[in-house]
Design a protein around this motif. Structure first.
Motif, PDB file in Angstrom:
ATOM      1  N   THR A 663       0.531  -1.164  -0.131  1.00  0.00           N
ATOM      2  CA  THR A 663      -0.200  -0.156  -0.200  1.00  0.00           C
ATOM      3  C   THR A 663       1.102   1.230  -0.121  1.00  0.00           C
ATOM      4  OG1 THR A 663      -2.000   1.078   1.139  1.00  0.00           O
ATOM      5  CG2 THR A 663       0.396  -0.081   2.428  1.00  0.00           C
ATOM      6  N   ASN A 664      -0.067   2.371  -0.063  1.00  0.00           N
ATOM      7  CA  ASN A 664       1.596   3.546   0.182  1.00  0.00           C
ATOM      8  C   ASN A 664       2.474   4.025   1.391  1.00  0.00           C
ATOM      9  OD1 ASN A 664       1.791   6.198   0.822  1.00  0.00           O
ATOM     10  ND2 ASN A 664      -0.177   6.939  -0.597  1.00  0.00           N
ATOM     11  N   LEU A 667       2.104   6.670   4.161  1.00  0.00           N
ATOM     12  CA  LEU A 667       0.918   6.004   4.952  1.00  0.00           C
ATOM     13  C   LEU A 667       1.815   4.919   5.728  1.00  0.00           C
ATOM     14  CD1 LEU A 667      -2.940   5.266   4.526  1.00  0.00           C
ATOM     15  CD2 LEU A 667      -1.008   3.492   5.630  1.00  0.00           C
ATOM     16  N   ILE A 668       2.570   3.889   5.318  1.00  0.00           N
ATOM     17  CA  ILE A 668       2.972   3.436   5.977  1.00  0.00           C
ATOM     18  C   ILE A 668       4.083   3.716   7.658  1.00  0.00           C
ATOM     19  CG2 ILE A 668       4.516   1.738   6.152  1.00  0.00           C
ATOM     20  CD1 ILE A 668       3.018   0.112   3.868  1.00  0.00           C
ATOM     21  N   PHE A 711      -5.160  10.648   3.143  1.00  0.00           N
ATOM     22  CA  PHE A 711      -4.754   9.128   2.789  1.00  0.00           C
ATOM     23  C   PHE A 711      -6.449   8.531   2.736  1.00  0.00           C
ATOM     24  CE2 PHE A 711      -1.157   9.824   4.976  1.00  0.00           C
ATOM     25  CZ  PHE A 711      -0.096   9.682   4.816  1.00  0.00           C
ATOM     26  N   TYR A 719      -8.688   3.989   3.422  1.00  0.00           N
ATOM     27  CA  TYR A 719      -7.779   4.935   3.552  1.00  0.00           C
ATOM     28  C   TYR A 719      -6.862   4.149   2.492  1.00  0.00           C
ATOM     29  CZ  TYR A 719      -8.817   6.974   7.275  1.00  0.00           C
ATOM     30  OH  TYR A 719      -9.393   7.886   8.224  1.00  0.00           O
ATOM     31  N   ALA A 720      -5.930   4.566   1.635  1.00  0.00           N
ATOM     32  CA  ALA A 720      -5.122   5.428   0.370  1.00  0.00           C
ATOM     33  C   ALA A 720      -5.698   3.994  -0.468  1.00  0.00           C
ATOM     34  CB  ALA A 720      -3.365   4.184   1.206  1.00  0.00           C
ATOM     35  N   SER A 723      -6.697  -0.647   1.195  1.00  0.00           N
ATOM     36  CA  SER A 723      -6.540  -2.361   1.054  1.00  0.00           C
ATOM     37  C   SER A 723      -6.634  -2.762   3.160  1.00  0.00           C
ATOM     38  CB  SER A 723      -5.085  -2.225   0.913  1.00  0.00           C
ATOM     39  OG  SER A 723      -4.166  -1.320   1.328  1.00  0.00           O
ATOM     40  N   ALA A 726      -3.529  -0.055   4.993  1.00  0.00           N
ATOM     41  CA  ALA A 726      -4.226   0.683   4.747  1.00  0.00           C
ATOM     42  C   ALA A 726      -5.085   0.963   6.448  1.00  0.00           C
ATOM     43  CB  ALA A 726      -3.907   1.317   3.745  1.00  0.00           C
ATOM     44  N   ASN A 727      -5.788   0.388   5.780  1.00  0.00           N
ATOM     45  CA  ASN A 727      -6.809   0.479   6.944  1.00  0.00           C
ATOM     46  C   ASN A 727      -6.923  -0.075   8.502  1.00  0.00           C
ATOM     47  OD1 ASN A 727      -8.996   1.808   5.629  1.00  0.00           O
ATOM     48  ND2 ASN A 727      -9.985  -0.672   4.288  1.00  0.00           N
ATOM     49  N   SER A 766       1.823  -4.091   9.514  1.00  0.00           N
ATOM     50  CA  SER A 766       0.380  -4.205   9.705  1.00  0.00           C
ATOM     51  C   SER A 766      -0.174  -5.501  10.432  1.00  0.00           C
ATOM     52  CB  SER A 766       0.066  -4.073   8.286  1.00  0.00           C
ATOM     53  OG  SER A 766      -0.059  -5.376   7.523  1.00  0.00           O
TER      54      SER A 766
END
Length: 999
Positions: A663-664, A667-668, A711, A719-720, A723, A726-727, A766
């Motif tokens: 994912t983004n 964001l991570i 995001f 979010y993003a 995925s 991301a959430n 995650s």
């Protein structure tokens, strides 16, 4: 109150008859600087203000632990034992009887003297009338000036890895004490008068950024020396001071590779005699050295040993060698540039039975009889006694031995009878077979995932009878051993030794699920395999680096399972040493590969490790010591953020090894940044740093709003890229997802998991947040279902596939051989082990508050998990919780079995602590009907109510039917239905009955 009153009277005049004084009752788990004095024979410290801690023993009454026992007072005395006198003791410090419930004290007496022995005497008085006997433990001190007059020696011209020196003690006086200090890098082994000083101690000293901090070790040599002639011998190994270790792989290697070189050591021995005289032996040019039988040693490549050159008596006084050339050592430069030479404050790496201590984790009442403590594959840590032997053997390009367990270490082969100059090779691998061309398999070991290294030990035999081969100064990560060069070896000739930093197994988790038990088994072995003076990522290939991401993700799990306080304190100090002036820290410590500033999810290890140590010890000085450095790291991230905002926040590794496309990246990375800021606010509050608390709280509020704005995608309803990863990361951050869209984001996450056939598709960052998030937010059934899966991708798939069943945690979710280049022994996925203790067993330590929180989450589907047991030997005593869905008791309690559920839970809270015990609803739409303690009805509901008609924050204090010793309070969170008991220390058995609420 009466107990306190009489306790104070005693302090004033000692007038109370403490009737339970006994030679068998004394403080337990007494530690100084986290060294357990009962466990270690020779405890050495290098601080003038050590932390002293202890716990009170469990007191039994009719085979049941007594409740509500408090420490009323303690007394500590420290005596100095002069080095020239074995009979005199000088009282250095006496707290006198101090009225206190605290069992952690910082020494503040006169300064210690270097190379001096001390005795610690400790006793306590408790509220049950006990005046304990004295605990007596020994320790000694050493400080950095111990090497005065000594030089670093070795050779730049030959591979001088074996040195010796003889000396005389010419005196009629007896030896009263003898202390040696040594640092040998990369590695050393010390021998005196023909014997190793510490045979199981290996790969010493610990790996550091040598130019910043090089470690040394102190030994009590008194029993090894004698009047007259003596001899000292030292083996040296390349270790991590070898330039090749830094050249393999990408990274900042150029500067370091020019600084490191041939092995060297520094040594000082102080011998004190009864006539008050002192003899000093230093490392200098008078030492003689040569190239020993280990002609080449390398952490990655393995060793080459020529036993024809072995001189086993080299450290004896009578040794004479007429075939080897021994030459004088040369003075070499110190590895330490602008740094420091420091005492190694953690236990050493050991091999075999001495590496892992198994303390008694039993309690008075065995509460695990109903728990299925089984797993599928591998060696039981509590039973294998530090030695692995083959479970099978066959032939494939040589003789292959299956050890049945993936691990880090090496093997010894005995009873070899071959002619001189015969060559034998030992090769190591994690895989049994390799994939050939066109899908054709061939026999042999698969070494593809070793990358560019050999992991091979080569031995040239000397032709003696029943020879033994064993490598020096290297280790391997493997399950399979391939022996080349011998016609036939019996399995009884092969013995293998797991190797890791010495520790104790202080935690035990087991459940009714064999799948979860196997995951726990794999976690334990992966953690030990990568506990090698610093937390490495894997033990088999050209890695073994101090990757920060791995260290931060597994530290909480590791501290629940193992006594690794000193190990992680050492690593924190290394991070501190490596931190740049602008606050940047690196992806790896020592900085060998990766980037600086580190990826935020790697750099977060700094704050995660410090916080975990605080939680598991209650020691606020840990937060104080690293507070400035942690703030500097967060400020470094903030400067990066000011340049880019969260939308383009930097990162390197992201959510490593996900199943779905990553994912983004920003964001991570932003997740880690916000996580660190929020944790720093917590630390600042604890340390009463009010200005920082205010400023960073304002920063966090700004970041939380920006995270959502940048995001969140309203079209995707997540979010993003919407995925799973991301959430999960967004939901895991406090106050980031607005209340009005919480339900929407949760639906997106849960629907995505369902669309993937109930699998999680994120990576290491995650997944560490996934399980706590689900269990804390009403989705515990799903969390247990995901954790119990055995299909790809899952933890269970690692040991449920047609290729190889895992006995350690893998580096990737992938099915072999698709991931043939990946490690089968990584601890970055071990984060789920923390969830086992914190959510399945519900055990959370809060030793700074003198509390233990026990709040097991319960599945509504009772078939998912029927029982759990967990034990942790904390700094303050043994904590234990075991629960089972006790359906058989419904009939006896006259409850309708179709509409009621009952949980039986047994809890042990250590003496002097308080327990906060919470019970979650067993039924999705149910309420607690009644609670029993020790078969007595404690409370019963008079009437049901509808939770939706009650304010969400409402908490009711409930009246108790029966007064039960130790039970202080019962309350209910009305909206969730969670029942919470506040109890004193002791052992309790609860039954909580739940019934359907149809309103």
């Amino acid at each position: 109150m009466l107990k306190i009153f009489f306790g104070l009277l005693w302090l004033l005049g000692d007038i109370v008859p403490w009737h339970l004084a006994s030679n068998t009752i004394r403080p337990t788990d007494v530690r100084i600087e986290y060294w357990l004095l009962k466990q270690y024979d020779d405890v050495v410290i290098d601080t003038h203000t050590p932390i002293i801690s202890w716990s009170l023993p469990t007191v039994a009454n009719n085979n049941y632990q007594q409740r509500d026992i408090q420490q009323m007072a303690y007394q500590i005395k420290i005596y100095e034992r002069p080095t020239h006198d074995t009979t005199t003791s000088i009282l250095l410090w006496d707290t006198e009887p101090a009225a206190s419930s605290f069992s952690t004290v910082q020494y503040n007496g006169p300064m210690f003297i270097t190379d001096c022995r001390y005795e610690l005497h400790l006793r306590y008085w408790s509220s049950d009338g006990v005046k304990s006997n004295w605990f007596i433990g020994k320790f000694r001190t050493v400080f950095s000036d111990v090497f005065n007059g000594s030089q670093w020696i070795g050779s730049n011209s030959i591979n001088m890895n074996q040195l010796r020196k003889t000396f005389n003690i010419e005196s009629s006086s007896s030896i009263t004490s003898a202390f040696a200090a040594i640092s040998g890098i990369g590695y050393y082994e010390l021998h005196v008068n023909g014997q190793p000083v510490d045979p199981s101690r290996k790969l010493d000293v610990g790996w550091t950024t040598y130019q910043q901090r090089t470690l040394y070790v102190s030994y009590d040599m008194t029993k090894f020396l004698t009047g007259g002639a003596n001899a000292i011998g030292v083996f040296l190994g390349q270790g991590w001071y070898n330039r090749q270790q830094w050249i393999i792989g990408p990274g900042p290697r150029t500067e370091l590779s020019t600084q490191y070189g041939p092995p060297r050591f520094i040594f000082h021995l102080t011998i004190c005699l009864s006539d008050k005289s002192t003899i000093n032996i230093n490392s200098d040019e008078t030492w003689l050295g040569r190239e020993a039988e280990h002609r080449a040693d390398n952490v990655y490549m393995g060793t080459v040993v020529d036993y024809r050159a072995a001189r086993p008596t080299f450290s004896t006084v009578t040794f004479f060698d007429n075939t080897s050339l021994w030459i004088n050592a040369s003075i070499l430069s110190s590895p330490v540039k602008d740094g420091t030479l420091s005492l190694q404050r953690m236990p050493p790496i050991r091999a075999g039975p001495d590496a892992l201590n198994i303390p008694d984790l039993s309690s008075i009442d065995d509460i695990t009889t109903s728990i299925v403590e089984s797993y599928l594959y591998g060696a039981d840590l509590t039973k294998f006694n530090g030695v692995l032997i083959p479970i099978g053997t066959d032939y494939g390009n040589g003789q292959i031995f299956d050890l049945g367990q993936n691990f880090a270490g090496w093997c010894r082969v005995t009873g070899i009878n071959v002619p001189s100059s015969y060559i034998v090779q030992l090769r190591h691998s994690e895989y049994r077979y390799s994939q050939g061309t066109n899908g054709i398999r061939f026999n042999g070991i698969d070494t593809e995932n070793l990358d560019s290294i050999a992991a091979t030990d080569t031995f040239i035999l000397n032709g003696s009878v029943n020879e033994t081969i064993e490598p020096m100064f290297t280790y391997h990560g493997f399950r399979y051993l391939l022996v080349n060069g011998l016609p036939d070896v019996d399995s009884s000739q092969v013995t293998c030794y797991p190797v890791h930093t010495e520790t104790s197994l202080i935690g035990n988790f087991s459940s009714s699920s064999v799948i979860l038990n196997q995951i726990q088994h794999n976690i334990l072995w992966s953690q030990l395999s990568n506990t090698m003076s610093l937390p490495t990522d894997c033990p088999q290939r050209n890695e073994r680096r101090g990757w920060m991401g791995d260290a931060g993700l597994s530290v909480d799990e590791a501290l629940y399972n193992f006594d690794l306080i000193q190990f992680y304190l050492n690593f924190l100090t290394m991070i501190q040493d490596n931190q740049a002036a602008d606050g940047a820290i690196s992806d790896t410590v020592p900085f060998t590969v990766g980037f600086s500033p580190a990826d935020p999810n790697w750099g977060t290890a700094y704050i995660k490790i410090a916080w975990a140590l605080y939680e598991h010890t209650g020691d606020i000085t840990i937060l104080q010591q690293y507070y400035t450095g942690i703030r500097a790291w967060i400020d470094c991230l903030t400067r990066q953020y000011r340049q880019t905002g969260l939308a383009h926040f930097f990162g390197h590794w992201g959510d490593w090894v996900p199943v779905a496309p990553m994912t983004n990246l920003s964001l991570i990375s932003s997740f880690a940044y916000l996580h660190d800021v929020h944790r720093f606010i917590n630390i600042s509050t604890i340390l009463n740093q009010t200005e920082n608390t205010k400023n960073y709280t304002e920063l966090y509020h700004t970041l939380a709003k920006e995270f959502h704005t940048v995001f969140y995608d309203g079209t995707l309803r997540g979010y993003a890229d919407n995925s799973q990863a991301a959430n999960v990361l967004a939901l895991a951050l406090p106050n980031v997802v607005p209340d009005e869209i919480q339900t929407t984001v949760w639906e997106s996450l849960l629907n995505n998991i369902k669309s993937q056939n109930m699998h999680f598709t994120g990576g290491i960052v995650s997944v560490a947040q996934l399980y706590p998030l689900l269990s804390s937010n009403g989705n515990h059934d799903l969390a247990v279902q995901l954790a119990s899966s055995t299909t790809y991708p899952s933890y269970g798939h690692m040991f449920n596939n047609p290729i190889q069943n895992a006995t350690t945690t893998w580096e990737t979710w992938n099915t072999l051989p698709d991931s043939a280049g990946s490690s089968l022994n990584h601890h970055m996925f071990n984060s789920i082990g923390s969830w086992f203790y914190r959510y399945l067993a519900g055990l959370r330590l809060s030793l700074a508050e003198h509390r233990i929180y026990i709040h097991p989450r319960m599945t509504h589907d009772e078939t998912l998990l029927k029982a759990v047991s967990a034990t942790v030997k904390t700094q303050k005593g043994l904590v234990r919780v075991a629960w089972t869905r006790a359906v058989d008791l419904l009939e006896r309690l006259s409850m309708p079995s179709l509409s009621a559920q009952i949980v039986k839970m047994t809890v042990t809270i250590p003496t002097t602590l308080e327990g906060i015990i919470s019970f979650d609803p067993l039924l999705k739409s149910g309420q607690c009907h009644s609670i029993y303690v020790d078969q007595k009805l404690l409370w019963k509901r008079s009437s049901l109510y509808c939770p939706q008609h009650v304010h969400t924050s409402a908490i009711d204090d409930l009246s108790l039917i029966t007064v039960v010793n130790g039970v202080k309070q019962l309350s209910e969170v009305v909206q969730s239905g969670t029942m919470t008991l506040r109890v004193s220390s002791g052992q309790y058995q609860f039954h909580a009955v739940w019934i359907e609420n149809s309103c």
